[in-house]
Design a protein around this motif. Sequence first.
Motif, PDB file in Angstrom:
ATOM      1  N   ALA A 145       6.655  37.962   9.887  1.00  0.00           N
ATOM      2  CA  ALA A 145       7.437  38.297  11.071  1.00  0.00           C
ATOM      3  C   ALA A 145       7.763  37.041  11.873  1.00  0.00           C
ATOM      4  N   VAL A 146       6.806  36.104  11.954  1.00  0.00           N
ATOM      5  CA  VAL A 146       7.032  34.887  12.733  1.00  0.00           C
ATOM      6  C   VAL A 146       8.080  34.001  12.073  1.00  0.00           C
ATOM      7  N   ALA A 147       8.045  33.888  10.745  1.00  0.00           N
ATOM      8  CA  ALA A 147       9.005  33.041  10.034  1.00  0.00           C
ATOM      9  C   ALA A 147      10.437  33.502  10.285  1.00  0.00           C
ATOM     10  N   VAL A 148      10.679  34.803  10.182  1.00  0.00           N
ATOM     11  CA  VAL A 148      12.024  35.339  10.401  1.00  0.00           C
ATOM     12  C   VAL A 148      12.399  35.247  11.879  1.00  0.00           C
ATOM     13  N   LEU A 149      11.445  35.506  12.754  1.00  0.00           N
ATOM     14  CA  LEU A 149      11.699  35.416  14.194  1.00  0.00           C
ATOM     15  C   LEU A 149      12.191  34.022  14.573  1.00  0.00           C
ATOM     16  N   LEU A 150      11.511  32.993  14.069  1.00  0.00           N
ATOM     17  CA  LEU A 150      11.871  31.621  14.428  1.00  0.00           C
ATOM     18  C   LEU A 150      13.181  31.188  13.780  1.00  0.00           C
ATOM     19  N   ARG A 151      13.487  31.706  12.597  1.00  0.00           N
ATOM     20  CA  ARG A 151      14.750  31.346  11.948  1.00  0.00           C
ATOM     21  C   ARG A 151      15.948  31.902  12.714  1.00  0.00           C
ATOM     22  N   HIS A 152      15.786  33.053  13.329  1.00  0.00           N
ATOM     23  CA  HIS A 152      16.891  33.675  14.062  1.00  0.00           C
ATOM     24  C   HIS A 152      16.854  33.363  15.556  1.00  0.00           C
ATOM     25  N   ASN A 153      15.731  32.822  16.020  1.00  0.00           N
ATOM     26  CA  ASN A 153      15.593  32.484  17.444  1.00  0.00           C
ATOM     27  C   ASN A 153      14.933  31.118  17.560  1.00  0.00           C
ATOM     28  N   PRO A 154      15.657  30.058  17.219  1.00  0.00           N
ATOM     29  CA  PRO A 154      15.045  28.715  17.199  1.00  0.00           C
ATOM     30  C   PRO A 154      14.560  28.230  18.559  1.00  0.00           C
ATOM     31  N   GLY A 155      14.980  28.865  19.647  1.00  0.00           N
ATOM     32  CA  GLY A 155      14.566  28.425  20.970  1.00  0.00           C
ATOM     33  C   GLY A 155      13.267  29.027  21.446  1.00  0.00           C
ATOM     34  N   ILE A 156      12.627  29.861  20.650  1.00  0.00           N
ATOM     35  CA  ILE A 156      11.372  30.497  21.078  1.00  0.00           C
ATOM     36  C   ILE A 156      10.268  29.444  21.217  1.00  0.00           C
ATOM     37  N   PRO A 157       9.566  29.419  22.349  1.00  0.00           N
ATOM     38  CA  PRO A 157       8.482  28.439  22.538  1.00  0.00           C
ATOM     39  C   PRO A 157       7.332  28.690  21.564  1.00  0.00           C
ATOM     40  N   VAL A 158       6.787  27.610  21.016  1.00  0.00           N
ATOM     41  CA  VAL A 158       5.646  27.691  20.102  1.00  0.00           C
ATOM     42  C   VAL A 158       4.506  26.853  20.671  1.00  0.00           C
ATOM     43  N   HIS A 159       3.367  27.491  20.871  1.00  0.00           N
ATOM     44  CA  HIS A 159       2.173  26.794  21.345  1.00  0.00           C
ATOM     45  C   HIS A 159       1.161  26.743  20.199  1.00  0.00           C
ATOM     46  N   ARG A 160       0.289  25.762  20.242  1.00  0.00           N
ATOM     47  CA  ARG A 160      -0.723  25.629  19.199  1.00  0.00           C
ATOM     48  C   ARG A 160      -2.099  25.406  19.821  1.00  0.00           C
ATOM     49  N   LEU A 161      -3.087  26.092  19.263  1.00  0.00           N
ATOM     50  CA  LEU A 161      -4.470  25.874  19.685  1.00  0.00           C
ATOM     51  C   LEU A 161      -5.043  24.778  18.780  1.00  0.00           C
TER      52      LEU A 161
END
Length: 429
Positions: free
Chosen positions: A181-197
């Motif tokens: 779900a995340v892979a497709v989400l980011l491909r269609h919404n490249p502006g979504i913020p991504v945080h990393r722990l």
Amino acid sequence: MTDVLPAVMEHLQFADAPGVVVDSPPGAGKSTLVVRAARHIAESGDPLAIVAQTNEQVDDLIANLARSAPTLPIGRLSAQGYVPVPRIATHNNVTVDNAIAGLAGSAVVIGTAAKWSTLTQGAWPWAIVDEAYQMRSDGLLQIAGRFDRTLFVGDPGQLDPFSTVETERWAGLSWDPQLSAVAVLLRHNPGIPVHRLPVSWRLPATAAPVISEAFYPFTGFTSGTAHSDRSLSFATHAFGSSPVDRTLETAAATGWALHELPARHTMRTDDEVARACAAVALRLLERGPVAVSEKSRAGARVTADRIAIGTAHRDQAAAVRQHLPPNSGITVDTANRLQGREYDVTVVWHPLSGRRDATAFHLEAGRLCVLTSRHRHACIAVARAGISELLDAHPSTGRVYLNEVVKFPDGWEANQAVMSHLEQHRVPA
């Protein structure tokens, strides 16, 4: 963890994107983040939906949230006939129902993605998708329209979604249902913020560098503890020097051990490997292991429920159980079912042990990542000799499709990296 939640919630509330992604390596506090985020949203007075991928994950989330917020009304959206497990039934603030109408008074409603997809009505301003990398993109497509803002939390290095049907017809498409779900989400919404722990609080200092290099080459992480913070010792000494005892001593001293049986091509349910896995776990209990950590400076006894044996296949797990006493208390399960769980010591039936070939299933990086990242103190791999030679003879030759997102790390390279490390801790059996 202290600084991540405010930044995540600020992006979730005020960014133009419809959601936020939080990548979490093994044991980085993902569950804690989900619980804290859920409480933060619930305190605002808005209803919240939480989506998990399995019933076990749903029950774990509810137990953690109910314990953290004992007065928060929580709804468990379940299938018909579901009987609350003890860790759920003991909380008075949890309501269980198979229909959303029966959970009308709940501030937080938690259910599996499969259950959420059966709803025909209802909308929520906020949602959290837990273990989002396990969720297939078509599963998200069925429910995404019900949520205004969504927080996606998961581990990008773990097992990918799987399917029981051939999926080549969709390979390379941006909405390939086999993608997470995340892979497709980011491909269609490249502006979504991504945080990393960036810190794992589960993996010890002996394991974090190995797992980070092998499975997270571009988003590495460190251990939250130092070498001096954790140790594993035994209350009893071994009489003589059996291969199993030497394996246990190696694991206690270095955090790793490879209990290596003679090379041989075998059936998938290799009885000698199954017997060896059980023998290592049982002998570990006999020796009275004591784990010193930041949680127990004086040392705590490692009991059966803190030991797990992981396999690639269900029939292998069944073969191991045959060599354990009934109700041993030791967890024996596949990587798929061990995902997200934590133990003090793990025993791993290496997926490539005894094989003539290295298939895509057995080379999958996520499977080996799950198996080798469940422990707080030591991981013991049990395998037949010859895995390195098998890998050298079967380089990665998977098909490449146009427009397909290349997944890193490559399973072949990840297996090579882990085996190179294990060979430094080999104990011939």
